[in-house]
Design an enzyme around this catalytic site. Structure first.
Site, PDB file in Angstrom:
ATOM      1  CB  SER A  92      -0.794   0.013   0.813  1.00 43.30           C
ATOM      2  OG  SER A  92      -1.725  -0.915   0.947  1.00 43.30           O
ATOM      3  NE  ARG A 339       6.679  -8.161  -6.011  1.00 44.64           N
ATOM      4  CZ  ARG A 339       7.061  -8.248  -6.902  1.00 44.64           C
ATOM      5  NH1 ARG A 339       8.993  -8.300  -7.402  1.00 44.64           N
ATOM      6  NH2 ARG A 339       6.700  -9.255  -7.935  1.00 44.64           N
ATOM      7  CB  THR A 375      -0.176   1.535 -11.187  1.00 43.35           C
ATOM      8  OG1 THR A 375       1.099   2.023  -9.920  1.00 43.35           O
ATOM      9  CG2 THR A 375      -1.287   1.073 -11.028  1.00 43.35           C
ATOM     10  CB  CYS A 542      16.523 -11.336   3.265  1.00 49.28           C
ATOM     11  SG  CYS A 542      15.190 -12.111   3.372  1.00 49.28           S
ATOM     12  CB  CYS A 576       9.454 -15.312   2.076  1.00 49.91           C
ATOM     13  SG  CYS A 576       9.289 -14.777   0.240  1.00 49.91           S
ATOM     14  CB  CYS A 579      10.805  -8.067  -1.638  1.00 51.06           C
ATOM     15  SG  CYS A 579      12.359  -8.433  -1.117  1.00 51.06           S
ATOM     16  CB  CYS A 582      16.663 -13.704  -2.347  1.00 50.54           C
ATOM     17  SG  CYS A 582      15.322 -14.537  -2.706  1.00 50.54           S
TER      18      CYS A 582
END
Length: 625
Positions: A92, A339, A375, A542, A576, A579, A582
């Protein structure tokens, strides 16, 4: 339609359970290994299968149904979404340019429940030092007049509702796990959803259900940045032959309810400088959303060199700056998320079509980094792909049977659309920071280009080294460890306290979806290189503490054998938040992110923490049953 489908799925599951019970007893030790060649899969035929229920995938689905209404030819459209609900995996807090939405749904302002309630009213950009903040000019691309600050997860859920009303079959909790190829592997014929009910050793539990085949005339991949199916299709069909490698940034963000005295609805602020050093590209933002909420975060380019850098800790350190401490004093943190996002721009857009389908949205990479928005481009790409898919379906009856749908017109129309113009104008801005000009030169060039040249140059900066982000990482011997400040709750916290806000949940005892090559030797090689040369980078990089390189005191069931000189790798896959960092950043490039069981992962909502813990637990239990 959805209710009928689920009943059909249960009938096929009954067949599979009968098959399974012939082969093993409930004892864990005696569970039989899953053999995908020996299982009967339920199969369904559709016209268009869209993998990913984000803005791009839903825009494609809505546009297909609009074309159905306009032309009278019915089209069966299925959207598969790995999250438990549409929008649950969308972080969000965003600023939306409504250009594509205006084209897709011209009457959106008259539709009930739309979340575009807070227009952007004021823009500014600030340069941060360790203790000060200075206003600075911002590029015209960052002008947000006419845009809206919103919850992207709520916006996606709203689009999902419209798609379902129009007859799109939307199936949350179904992850696209594998591409369904033709017998000769020359074209895509759909996807297979993930198998459910396997344990960590890929043995069948009592709850086992095999994935389902969705055979489609057209397959649209809308998985977001660095999707697992998209990655494989790009490689198989060499779609990046004439494009640069894709590059990425990691966005870490939080949503706060701030004190009324600090809330300025409609304000958009972007920052440069602190906490990042002059070798690392990135910047922060503050968006004052509706209802007293503020989204803030930090994007860090994943071509950073220092393996001691922690994106999560950099965000926490940024909040200790006086500008943020004042903003957040007396406030309450509601949500956290992370992300990867595409940063390669125009130069990294691959060929968009492949035999039987196409890439749309961030699966292809349409983020405008100068605007820090994607977007609008993702939605438009889905709309254009839908138009090409509908045309391909109309002509399929007159073509040779079995010939894959030709989506090449989509690649052509997108390159002639305003999406291409949007990316072309800013194509050199991000890349100027990776030239011999350096960071300071990149700032100067990007300012001059955005203000005066506006992309009207005969040159285009290219990634001539062809280096991916992971290859920019330098060895730990070139750096000193970064000393991050200790948590100062409630302003800053440890990483697991933040991960708790994501409501992340994965079914226990399922195959680890963060895959290393099989065998002890591969795991030993991974541990040796990453520990000795890169100071166990993933342990810091991470943003959900999935990876730990710990003292090897014996196997505890969470990891395979394969340590090195007293160190072993533990993968806490239950943490997890999907995102993909890794997969992008690990220096050894030997971790492959694949979809876990459908419905697993984060449940992003800007108001999660307003739920009591018992309500959260009840929600999780209901999801599991």
């Amino acid at each position: 339609m959805l209710r009928t489908f689920r009943s059909s799925s249960r009938r096929n599951a009954t067949k599979c359970r009968s098959y399974r019970n012939l082969h093993f007893t409930p004892s864990r030790r005696e569970r039989e290994k899953f053999d995908p060649t020996q299982v009967e899969r339920a199969s369904d035929e559709v016209d268009v299968c869209i993998v990913g229920g984000g803005p791009a995938g839903l825009s494609a689905a809505i546009r297909l149904k609009q074309l159905e209404q306009e032309n009278g030819r019915e089209v069966r459209v299925v959207v598969l979404e790995k999250a438990s609900e549409i929008g649950a995996h969308i972080v969000s807090g965003a600023v939306l340019e409504p250009r594509a939405l205006n084209e897709l749904l011209p009457d959106w302002q008259q539709r009930s429940g739309h979340p575009l309630t807070q227009p952007a009213l004021h823009d500014s950009m600030r340069f941060l030092t360790k203790s000060s903040s200075f206003p600075m000019p911002h590029p015209p691309q960052m002008n947000n007049k006419g845009n809206y600050i919103l919850s992207l997860s709520r916006f996606t859920a709203w689009l999902g509702g419209i798609a379902e009303e129009m007859g799109v079959e939307v199936y949350p909790g179904f992850g696209g796990a594998r591409v369904l190829y033709s017998e000769d592997k020359s074209s895509v014929q759909g996807v297979i959803t993930n198998d459910v009910g396997l344990d960590r050793q890929f043995r069948m539990k009592d709850s086992f259900e095999p994935g389902m085949e969705f055979k489609a005339k057209v397959t649209l991949l809308a998985e977001g940045a660095h999707g697992s199916l998209s990655k494989g299709v790009i490689q198989k069909f060499d779609l990046r032959k004439d494009a640069d490698p894709q590059t990425y940034g990691i966005g870490v963000k939080e949503v706060w309810r701030v004190d009324e005295s600090q809330y300025r609805p409609g304000e958009v602020v972007h920052t440069m400088g602190y906490p990042l050093d002059w070798h690392t590209y990135g910047g922060g933002w503050v968006y004052h959303m509706a209802d007293g909420l503020v989204s803030l975060g930090l994007v860090i380019a994943l071509d950073y060199e220092n393996p001691y850098l922690s994106p999560y800790q950099e965000l926490q350190r940024m909040k200790l700056h006086p500008y943020f401490t004042k903003l957040l004093s007396g406030g309450e943190r509601l949500a956290y998320g992370a992300r990867v996002l595409n940063e390669g721009g125009l130069q990294s857009v691959p060929r968009l079509n492949f035999p039987g389908g196409a890439l749309i949205g961030c699966s292809a990479g349409f983020v405008n980094i100068a605007k820090i928005k994607g977007t609008h481009n993702a939605m438009k790409s889905g709309m254009l792909a839908a138009e090409s898919a509908y045309a391909a379906l109309e002509t399929s009856g007159t073509e040779e049977e079995g010939k894959p749908a030709d989506m090449s017109s989509y690649d052509t129309t997108l390159r002639n659309s305003w999406v291409w113009e949007d990316l072309k104008e800013v194509r050199n801005i991000r890349h100027s920071f990776n030239t011999s000009l350096g960071i300071w030169g990149g700032i100067a060039y990007s300012g001059f280009d955005s203000l005066f040249l506006k992309g009207r140059t005969p040159w285009t900066f290219r990634n001539t080294s062809r280096k991916i982000d992971a290859k920019h990482t330098k060895r730990s011997s070139d750096f000193e460890p970064i000393k991050y400040p200790a948590p100062q709750p409630p302003l800053t916290t440890d990483i697991l306290t933040s991960v708790a806000l994501t409501a992340t949940n994965h079914t226990e005892d399922q195959p680890v979806h963060l895959r290393l090559p099989e065998g002890t030797a591969a795991r030993t090689s991974h541990v040796k290189t990453n520990v000795t040369e890169y100071a166990a980078l993933l342990g810091r990089a991470c943003p959900a503490q999935v990876y730990e390189y710990v003292e090897d005191e014996g196997v505890d069931g969470r990891e395979e054998k394969g340590g090195f000189e007293g160190k072993k790798l533990v993968i806490n896959s239950q943490n997890c938040i999907h995102c993909k960092l890794c997969d992008v950043k690990v220096p050894t490039q030997d971790i492959n992110w694949v979809v876990p069981e459908g419905g697993g992962g984060p449940i992003y909502s800007e108001c999660q923490s307003s739920l009591h813990i018992d309500e959260i637990l009840i929600s999780i239990l209901l999801a599991l049953t």
